[in-house]
Write a protein that holds these residues in place. Structure first.
Motif, PDB file in Angstrom:
ATOM      1  N   UNK A 194       0.808  -1.219   0.000  1.00 60.08           N
ATOM      2  CA  UNK A 194       0.000   0.000   0.000  1.00 60.08           C
ATOM      3  C   UNK A 194       0.846   1.277   0.000  1.00 60.08           C
ATOM      4  N   UNK A 195       2.089   1.174   0.433  1.00 60.03           N
ATOM      5  CA  UNK A 195       2.957   2.339   0.439  1.00 60.03           C
ATOM      6  C   UNK A 195       2.618   3.351   1.511  1.00 60.03           C
ATOM      7  N   UNK A 196       1.826   2.977   2.491  1.00 59.03           N
ATOM      8  CA  UNK A 196       1.462   3.891   3.578  1.00 59.03           C
ATOM      9  C   UNK A 196       0.987   3.081   4.779  1.00 59.03           C
ATOM     10  N   UNK A 197       0.904   3.754   5.900  1.00 55.13           N
ATOM     11  CA  UNK A 197       0.486   3.095   7.138  1.00 55.13           C
ATOM     12  C   UNK A 197      -0.978   2.666   7.044  1.00 55.13           C
ATOM     13  N   UNK A 198      -1.372   1.669   7.808  1.00 57.29           N
ATOM     14  CA  UNK A 198      -2.778   1.232   7.778  1.00 57.29           C
ATOM     15  C   UNK A 198      -3.719   2.294   8.323  1.00 57.29           C
ATOM     16  N   UNK A 199      -4.958   2.273   7.821  1.00 53.29           N
ATOM     17  CA  UNK A 199      -5.974   3.219   8.297  1.00 53.29           C
ATOM     18  C   UNK A 199      -6.463   2.856   9.686  1.00 53.29           C
ATOM     19  N   UNK A 200      -6.323   1.599  10.042  1.00 57.54           N
ATOM     20  CA  UNK A 200      -6.730   1.126  11.379  1.00 57.54           C
ATOM     21  C   UNK A 200      -5.851  -0.058  11.742  1.00 57.54           C
ATOM     22  N   UNK A 201      -5.719  -0.267  13.042  1.00 51.96           N
ATOM     23  CA  UNK A 201      -4.918  -1.391  13.538  1.00 51.96           C
ATOM     24  C   UNK A 201      -5.742  -2.174  14.565  1.00 51.96           C
ATOM     25  N   UNK A 202      -5.752  -3.483  14.407  1.00 49.93           N
ATOM     26  CA  UNK A 202      -6.484  -4.348  15.324  1.00 49.93           C
ATOM     27  C   UNK A 202      -5.557  -5.457  15.816  1.00 49.93           C
ATOM     28  N   UNK A 203      -5.901  -6.035  16.953  1.00 52.63           N
ATOM     29  CA  UNK A 203      -4.977  -6.938  17.636  1.00 52.63           C
ATOM     30  C   UNK A 203      -4.998  -8.373  17.129  1.00 52.63           C
ATOM     31  N   UNK A 204      -5.971  -8.744  16.310  1.00 58.65           N
ATOM     32  CA  UNK A 204      -6.041 -10.135  15.859  1.00 58.65           C
ATOM     33  C   UNK A 204      -6.419 -10.200  14.383  1.00 58.65           C
ATOM     34  N   UNK A 205      -5.990 -11.279  13.731  1.00 63.07           N
ATOM     35  CA  UNK A 205      -6.338 -11.465  12.323  1.00 63.07           C
ATOM     36  C   UNK A 205      -7.843 -11.661  12.156  1.00 63.07           C
ATOM     37  N   UNK A 206      -8.474 -12.303  13.089  1.00 66.06           N
ATOM     38  CA  UNK A 206      -9.932 -12.497  13.010  1.00 66.06           C
ATOM     39  C   UNK A 206     -10.641 -11.143  12.987  1.00 66.06           C
ATOM     40  N   UNK A 207     -10.232 -10.234  13.863  1.00 69.71           N
ATOM     41  CA  UNK A 207     -10.845  -8.910  13.894  1.00 69.71           C
ATOM     42  C   UNK A 207     -10.520  -8.124  12.631  1.00 69.71           C
ATOM     43  N   UNK A 208      -9.289  -8.251  12.148  1.00 71.72           N
ATOM     44  CA  UNK A 208      -8.880  -7.542  10.926  1.00 71.72           C
ATOM     45  C   UNK A 208      -9.732  -7.982   9.740  1.00 71.72           C
ATOM     46  N   UNK A 209      -9.884  -9.274   9.556  1.00 73.46           N
ATOM     47  CA  UNK A 209     -10.645  -9.785   8.409  1.00 73.46           C
ATOM     48  C   UNK A 209     -12.128  -9.438   8.506  1.00 73.46           C
ATOM     49  N   UNK A 210     -12.680  -9.520   9.709  1.00 75.09           N
ATOM     50  CA  UNK A 210     -14.094  -9.177   9.878  1.00 75.09           C
ATOM     51  C   UNK A 210     -14.334  -7.706   9.572  1.00 75.09           C
ATOM     52  N   UNK A 216     -15.004  -2.809   3.641  1.00 77.98           N
ATOM     53  CA  UNK A 216     -14.508  -2.800   2.273  1.00 77.98           C
ATOM     54  C   UNK A 216     -13.058  -2.394   2.167  1.00 77.98           C
ATOM     55  N   UNK A 217     -12.307  -2.465   3.252  1.00 77.51           N
ATOM     56  CA  UNK A 217     -10.895  -2.101   3.242  1.00 77.51           C
ATOM     57  C   UNK A 217     -10.020  -3.326   2.976  1.00 77.51           C
ATOM     58  N   UNK A 218      -8.735  -3.073   2.747  1.00 76.06           N
ATOM     59  CA  UNK A 218      -7.788  -4.157   2.586  1.00 76.06           C
ATOM     60  C   UNK A 218      -7.382  -4.702   3.945  1.00 76.06           C
ATOM     61  N   UNK A 219      -6.699  -5.854   3.927  1.00 75.44           N
ATOM     62  CA  UNK A 219      -6.282  -6.482   5.178  1.00 75.44           C
ATOM     63  C   UNK A 219      -5.066  -7.346   4.936  1.00 75.44           C
ATOM     64  N   UNK A 220      -4.217  -7.450   5.939  1.00 78.21           N
ATOM     65  CA  UNK A 220      -3.137  -8.440   5.913  1.00 78.21           C
ATOM     66  C   UNK A 220      -3.562  -9.587   6.820  1.00 78.21           C
ATOM     67  N   UNK A 221      -3.361 -10.820   6.340  1.00 76.43           N
ATOM     68  CA  UNK A 221      -3.825 -11.977   7.105  1.00 76.43           C
ATOM     69  C   UNK A 221      -3.268 -13.255   6.498  1.00 76.43           C
ATOM     70  N   UNK A 222      -3.316 -14.349   7.243  1.00 76.51           N
ATOM     71  CA  UNK A 222      -2.950 -15.648   6.665  1.00 76.51           C
ATOM     72  C   UNK A 222      -3.937 -16.027   5.566  1.00 76.51           C
ATOM     73  N   UNK A 223      -3.437 -16.593   4.497  1.00 78.98           N
ATOM     74  CA  UNK A 223      -4.276 -16.956   3.367  1.00 78.98           C
ATOM     75  C   UNK A 223      -5.377 -17.932   3.783  1.00 78.98           C
ATOM     76  N   UNK A 227      -9.504 -17.155   3.285  1.00 78.70           N
ATOM     77  CA  UNK A 227     -10.313 -18.005   2.416  1.00 78.70           C
ATOM     78  C   UNK A 227     -11.697 -18.245   2.995  1.00 78.70           C
ATOM     79  N   UNK A 228     -11.855 -18.056   4.302  1.00 78.53           N
ATOM     80  CA  UNK A 228     -13.155 -18.255   4.929  1.00 78.53           C
ATOM     81  C   UNK A 228     -14.077 -17.060   4.833  1.00 78.53           C
ATOM     82  N   UNK A 229     -13.632 -15.980   4.205  1.00 77.76           N
ATOM     83  CA  UNK A 229     -14.448 -14.768   4.052  1.00 77.76           C
ATOM     84  C   UNK A 229     -14.802 -14.584   2.576  1.00 77.76           C
ATOM     85  N   UNK A 230     -16.039 -14.881   2.232  1.00 74.71           N
ATOM     86  CA  UNK A 230     -16.465 -14.800   0.832  1.00 74.71           C
ATOM     87  C   UNK A 230     -16.364 -13.378   0.287  1.00 74.71           C
TER      88      UNK A 230
END
Length: 275
Positions: A194-210, A216-223, A227-230
Motif C-alpha cells: 500500500x505504500x502507507x500506514x494502515x488506516x486502522x490497527x487491530x490486535x487479531x487477524x480475526x478482527x482484521x478480516x471481519x 470494504x478495506x484491505x487487510x493483511x492476514x494468513x491466506x 479463504x473463509x471470508x467470501x
C-alpha cells in the motif's frame, strides 16, 4: 550446597527478572523468593543478582550458578519423562501457540483428539509469550520461528502464506496489526503493497478480516483464514506473499515420551493442507 531447592528460585528470578513474577511462577510469595535468593547469595559468597531500575539482573557469579541450575533442571525433566504413566490415570498435556493458530487450527480438532485419547486432556494456551518448555510451563510449543537456544527439538510442520486481501469495493485503505508488530513479514508486506500506514490497527487477524469485510478495506492476514471470508479476495499474486514457517517444539528430554509423540502427531496433522 545443602539446599538444592534454592536453585529453583535462581532459575525463576533469572527468567522473569521480577520477584513478583518469580513468586507467581513458583506459587509462593515475594518474601520467600527474596529470602531464598539472599540465602544462596550467602552460601555462594557473592551476589547472584543486582537490582536494576525495573528488574533484577544476573551477575557473572549468578550466570555461573544459573548454568548449573539449568542443566540440573533439564536432567530432572529427563528423569521425570522416564517414569511410567500409571494405567488409567488421566494426563494433562499443555500446548502453547499464538491465538489464531490455537483458535483456527488446533481447537477445531479437539473433539477428534478427545475421542481417540480419552486418557489425555489437551490444555491449549493461546499466548504471544514464549512459555518455557524447560520450566514446565508448556509441554509442546507451536511457534513461527525456530528456537536457537536451549535443549529443544524443533520440527517444521507448515509454511503459511501471509497475503493482502480486500473486498470488491476497491477501497484504498487497509487494516493492519498493532505498531509493535510492524517488523513481521505480513506487516512489511502490507506496508510495501500500500505504500502507507494502515488506516486502522487491530490486535487479531480475526478482527482484521471481519472489519475489512464490513468496511470494504484491505487487510493483511494468513491466506487460509482469508479463504473463509467470501467478501474478500486476494489483492496480490500468491508468489509475492511472504511465508511464515510453523515450528513444533519440545524439550529434547521429552522426545521419547509416547503421549507427547502422539500429541505432536496430531498437531502436525492439524496443519496439513494449510500451506
Amino acid at each position: 550446597m545443602d539446599n538444592w531447592d534454592d536453585l529453583r528460585f535462581v532459575l525463576a528470578l533469572a527468567r522473569y527478572g521480577s520477584m513478583n513474577q518469580a513468586a507467581r511462577h513458583l506459587r509462593t510469595n515475594t518474601a520467600t523468593v527474596s529470602r531464598r535468593i539472599r540465602r544462596i547469595n550467602e552460601t555462594h559468597g557473592s551476589a547472584l543478582f543486582i537490582k536494576g531500575q525495573n528488574d533484577w539482573h544476573m551477575t557473572d557469579a549468578g550466570r555461573a550458578v544459573y548454568d548449573v541450575a539449568a542443566r540440573l533442571a533439564d536432567d530432572l525433566v529427563g528423569l521425570e519423562s522416564l517414569q511410567p504413566q500409571p494405567t488409567g490415570e488421566v494426563r494433562v498435556v499443555r500446548v502453547t501457540s499464538l491465538d489464531y493458530l490455537v483458535t483456527e487450527v488446533l481447537a477445531e480438532g479437539l473433539p477428534d483428539f478427545a475421542r481417540s485419547h480419552p486418557d489425555v486432556i489437551l490444555e491449549l494456551s493461546a499466548t504471544d509469550a514464549n512459555l518455557s518448555l524447560a520450566y514446565g510451563e508448556a509441554d509442546v510449543a507451536v511457534r513461527l520461528t525456530r528456537p536457537t537456544e536451549g535443549r529443544l527439538v524443533a520440527r517444521r510442520i507448515a509454511q503459511l502464506r501471509m497475503g493482502v486481501f480486500g473486498g470488491d469495493r476497491g477501497a484504498e485503505g487497509w487494516i493492519g496489526l498493532p505498531f509493535d508488530l510492524d517488523w513481521t513479514p505480513e506487516m512489511k508486506n502490507g506496508l510495501a503493497h500500500y505504500g502507507r500506514a494502515p488506516a486502522a490497527r487491530l490486535a487479531s487477524f480475526h478482527a482484521i478480516l471481519s472489519a475489512a469485510a464490513i468496511w470494504g478495506l484491505g487487510a493483511v492476514a494468513p491466506e487460509f483464514m482469508a479463504a473463509g471470508h467470501a467478501a474478500l479476495r486476494s489483492r496480490q499474486d500468491r508468489a509475492l506473499m511472504p511465508q511464515r514457517e510453523v515450528w513444533m517444539v519440545l524439550h529434547e528430554t521429552r522426545k521419547s515420551d509416547q503421549i507427547l509423540r502422539e500429541v505432536c502427531r496430531w498437531i502436525e496433522q492439524r496443519f496439513q493442507g494449510l500451506q
